[in-house]
Design a protein around this motif. Sequence first.
Motif, PDB file in Angstrom:
ATOM      1  N   PRO A   7       0.834  -1.209   0.000  1.00  0.00           N
ATOM      2  CA  PRO A   7       0.000   0.000   0.000  1.00  0.00           C
ATOM      3  C   PRO A   7       0.870   1.260   0.000  1.00  0.00           C
ATOM      4  O   PRO A   7       1.978   1.249   0.515  1.00  0.00           O
ATOM      5  CB  PRO A   7      -0.785  -0.109   1.312  1.00  0.00           C
ATOM      6  N   THR A   8       0.347   2.322  -0.586  1.00  0.00           N
ATOM      7  CA  THR A   8       1.078   3.584  -0.597  1.00  0.00           C
ATOM      8  C   THR A   8       1.180   4.133   0.815  1.00  0.00           C
ATOM      9  O   THR A   8       0.352   3.841   1.680  1.00  0.00           O
ATOM     10  CB  THR A   8       0.372   4.631  -1.475  1.00  0.00           C
ATOM     11  N   ALA A   9       2.198   4.950   1.067  1.00  0.00           N
ATOM     12  CA  ALA A   9       2.404   5.507   2.406  1.00  0.00           C
ATOM     13  C   ALA A   9       2.172   7.012   2.459  1.00  0.00           C
ATOM     14  O   ALA A   9       2.149   7.590   3.539  1.00  0.00           O
ATOM     15  CB  ALA A   9       3.818   5.192   2.881  1.00  0.00           C
ATOM     16  N   PHE A  10       2.005   7.662   1.326  1.00  0.00           N
ATOM     17  CA  PHE A  10       1.818   9.113   1.338  1.00  0.00           C
ATOM     18  C   PHE A  10       0.430   9.449   1.880  1.00  0.00           C
ATOM     19  O   PHE A  10      -0.492   8.638   1.800  1.00  0.00           O
ATOM     20  CB  PHE A  10       2.032   9.711  -0.057  1.00  0.00           C
ATOM     21  N   PRO A  11       0.262  10.643   2.465  1.00  0.00           N
ATOM     22  CA  PRO A  11      -1.048  11.032   3.010  1.00  0.00           C
ATOM     23  C   PRO A  11      -2.104  11.097   1.908  1.00  0.00           C
ATOM     24  O   PRO A  11      -1.851  11.615   0.830  1.00  0.00           O
ATOM     25  CB  PRO A  11      -0.804  12.423   3.601  1.00  0.00           C
ATOM     26  N   LEU A  12      -3.263  10.556   2.200  1.00  0.00           N
ATOM     27  CA  LEU A  12      -4.326  10.494   1.210  1.00  0.00           C
ATOM     28  C   LEU A  12      -5.623  10.984   1.823  1.00  0.00           C
ATOM     29  O   LEU A  12      -5.946  10.660   2.969  1.00  0.00           O
ATOM     30  CB  LEU A  12      -4.501   9.050   0.731  1.00  0.00           C
ATOM     31  N   GLY A  13      -6.351  11.783   1.078  1.00  0.00           N
ATOM     32  CA  GLY A  13      -7.676  12.228   1.488  1.00  0.00           C
ATOM     33  C   GLY A  13      -8.689  11.790   0.444  1.00  0.00           C
ATOM     34  O   GLY A  13      -8.440  11.908  -0.750  1.00  0.00           O
ATOM     35  N   LEU A  14      -9.807  11.261   0.887  1.00  0.00           N
ATOM     36  CA  LEU A  14     -10.870  10.832  -0.013  1.00  0.00           C
ATOM     37  C   LEU A  14     -12.130  11.605   0.318  1.00  0.00           C
ATOM     38  O   LEU A  14     -12.429  11.848   1.490  1.00  0.00           O
ATOM     39  CB  LEU A  14     -11.147   9.334   0.157  1.00  0.00           C
ATOM     40  N   ALA A  15     -12.867  11.984  -0.704  1.00  0.00           N
ATOM     41  CA  ALA A  15     -14.142  12.662  -0.497  1.00  0.00           C
ATOM     42  C   ALA A  15     -15.154  12.092  -1.470  1.00  0.00           C
ATOM     43  O   ALA A  15     -14.826  11.798  -2.614  1.00  0.00           O
ATOM     44  CB  ALA A  15     -13.997  14.163  -0.722  1.00  0.00           C
ATOM     45  N   SER A  16     -16.359  11.919  -1.006  1.00  0.00           N
ATOM     46  CA  SER A  16     -17.429  11.483  -1.902  1.00  0.00           C
ATOM     47  C   SER A  16     -18.624  12.402  -1.692  1.00  0.00           C
ATOM     48  O   SER A  16     -18.805  12.981  -0.619  1.00  0.00           O
ATOM     49  CB  SER A  16     -17.808  10.030  -1.641  1.00  0.00           C
ATOM     50  N   PHE A  17     -19.401  12.532  -2.727  1.00  0.00           N
ATOM     51  CA  PHE A  17     -20.543  13.433  -2.708  1.00  0.00           C
ATOM     52  C   PHE A  17     -21.810  12.637  -2.976  1.00  0.00           C
ATOM     53  O   PHE A  17     -21.764  11.488  -3.417  1.00  0.00           O
ATOM     54  CB  PHE A  17     -20.345  14.534  -3.752  1.00  0.00           C
ATOM     55  N   ALA A  18     -22.946  13.272  -2.696  1.00  0.00           N
ATOM     56  CA  ALA A  18     -24.233  12.604  -2.885  1.00  0.00           C
ATOM     57  C   ALA A  18     -24.320  12.023  -4.289  1.00  0.00           C
ATOM     58  O   ALA A  18     -23.771  12.578  -5.234  1.00  0.00           O
ATOM     59  CB  ALA A  18     -25.363  13.599  -2.652  1.00  0.00           C
ATOM     60  N   HIS A  19     -24.963  10.905  -4.413  1.00  0.00           N
ATOM     61  CA  HIS A  19     -25.179  10.223  -5.688  1.00  0.00           C
ATOM     62  C   HIS A  19     -23.883   9.701  -6.295  1.00  0.00           C
ATOM     63  O   HIS A  19     -23.800   9.484  -7.488  1.00  0.00           O
ATOM     64  CB  HIS A  19     -25.888  11.138  -6.698  1.00  0.00           C
ATOM     65  N   ASP A  20     -22.869   9.538  -5.493  1.00  0.00           N
ATOM     66  CA  ASP A  20     -21.603   9.000  -5.968  1.00  0.00           C
ATOM     67  C   ASP A  20     -21.264   7.774  -5.139  1.00  0.00           C
ATOM     68  O   ASP A  20     -21.851   7.537  -4.090  1.00  0.00           O
ATOM     69  CB  ASP A  20     -20.489  10.041  -5.835  1.00  0.00           C
ATOM     70  N   PHE A  21     -20.306   7.014  -5.586  1.00  0.00           N
ATOM     71  CA  PHE A  21     -19.835   5.856  -4.842  1.00  0.00           C
ATOM     72  C   PHE A  21     -19.286   6.313  -3.488  1.00  0.00           C
ATOM     73  O   PHE A  21     -18.509   7.257  -3.425  1.00  0.00           O
ATOM     74  CB  PHE A  21     -18.739   5.142  -5.644  1.00  0.00           C
ATOM     75  N   ARG A  22     -19.681   5.672  -2.421  1.00  0.00           N
ATOM     76  CA  ARG A  22     -19.186   5.989  -1.087  1.00  0.00           C
ATOM     77  C   ARG A  22     -18.028   5.046  -0.764  1.00  0.00           C
ATOM     78  O   ARG A  22     -18.230   3.843  -0.589  1.00  0.00           O
ATOM     79  CB  ARG A  22     -20.283   5.834  -0.035  1.00  0.00           C
ATOM     80  N   PRO A  23     -16.794   5.573  -0.717  1.00  0.00           N
ATOM     81  CA  PRO A  23     -15.657   4.689  -0.442  1.00  0.00           C
ATOM     82  C   PRO A  23     -15.719   4.143   0.982  1.00  0.00           C
ATOM     83  O   PRO A  23     -16.056   4.856   1.918  1.00  0.00           O
ATOM     84  CB  PRO A  23     -14.442   5.596  -0.624  1.00  0.00           C
ATOM     85  N   LEU A  24     -15.417   2.901   1.101  1.00  0.00           N
ATOM     86  CA  LEU A  24     -15.366   2.278   2.413  1.00  0.00           C
ATOM     87  C   LEU A  24     -13.911   2.224   2.856  1.00  0.00           C
ATOM     88  O   LEU A  24     -13.023   1.876   2.076  1.00  0.00           O
ATOM     89  CB  LEU A  24     -15.944   0.860   2.357  1.00  0.00           C
ATOM     90  N   ARG A  25     -13.666   2.578   4.097  1.00  0.00           N
ATOM     91  CA  ARG A  25     -12.300   2.639   4.586  1.00  0.00           C
ATOM     92  C   ARG A  25     -11.554   1.318   4.376  1.00  0.00           C
ATOM     93  O   ARG A  25     -10.418   1.312   3.942  1.00  0.00           O
ATOM     94  CB  ARG A  25     -12.273   3.027   6.068  1.00  0.00           C
ATOM     95  N   ARG A  26     -12.209   0.208   4.626  1.00  0.00           N
ATOM     96  CA  ARG A  26     -11.493  -1.072   4.511  1.00  0.00           C
ATOM     97  C   ARG A  26     -11.047  -1.347   3.077  1.00  0.00           C
ATOM     98  O   ARG A  26     -10.009  -1.951   2.847  1.00  0.00           O
ATOM     99  CB  ARG A  26     -12.323  -2.218   5.068  1.00  0.00           C
ATOM    100  N   PHE A  27     -11.820  -0.887   2.095  1.00  0.00           N
ATOM    101  CA  PHE A  27     -11.403  -1.065   0.710  1.00  0.00           C
ATOM    102  C   PHE A  27     -10.301  -0.081   0.336  1.00  0.00           C
ATOM    103  O   PHE A  27      -9.365  -0.416  -0.381  1.00  0.00           O
ATOM    104  CB  PHE A  27     -12.586  -0.922  -0.242  1.00  0.00           C
ATOM    105  N   ALA A  28     -10.404   1.127   0.837  1.00  0.00           N
ATOM    106  CA  ALA A  28      -9.370   2.131   0.556  1.00  0.00           C
ATOM    107  C   ALA A  28      -8.042   1.721   1.178  1.00  0.00           C
ATOM    108  O   ALA A  28      -6.978   1.964   0.616  1.00  0.00           O
ATOM    109  CB  ALA A  28      -9.805   3.490   1.086  1.00  0.00           C
ATOM    110  N   GLU A  29      -8.101   1.077   2.334  1.00  0.00           N
ATOM    111  CA  GLU A  29      -6.870   0.677   3.021  1.00  0.00           C
ATOM    112  C   GLU A  29      -6.141  -0.476   2.326  1.00  0.00           C
ATOM    113  O   GLU A  29      -4.990  -0.739   2.633  1.00  0.00           O
ATOM    114  CB  GLU A  29      -7.181   0.315   4.473  1.00  0.00           C
TER     115      GLU A  29
END
Length: 110
Positions: free
Chosen positions: A50-72
């Motif tokens: 997995p990458t180690a650089f800082p990452l920020g995720l944002a999702s908006f209404a009517h879009d795919f909602r990222p799940l932390r476990r999948f992002a990790e």
Amino acid sequence: MLAWICQLLGGVPDPDVILTNATIYWLTNTAASSARFCYENHHAEPDGEPTAFPLGLASFAHDFRPLRRFAERGHKNIVSLGECDPGSHWAPDATDLLGEDLRSFFRRVR
């Protein structure tokens, strides 16, 4: 193609917006390459560590909602995972929320 555009744009009630986007994809002959990108991302396996650089995720209404476990699976330093109710598939539809989310992310990684 209209079904795919409607899915991408979520709850956009304005048919002109949906038809304009579909027309752009159709006339520029870019629907296939865009769909292929989505398909390949959906079926891709994470490469190596997995990458180690800082990452920020944002999702908006009517879009795919990222799940932390999948992002990790591909990122081990998730600094923020924001969910904004307004907006649509396109973040610029909610520029004030996007701006605040970006400021919040960069405050955390300073």
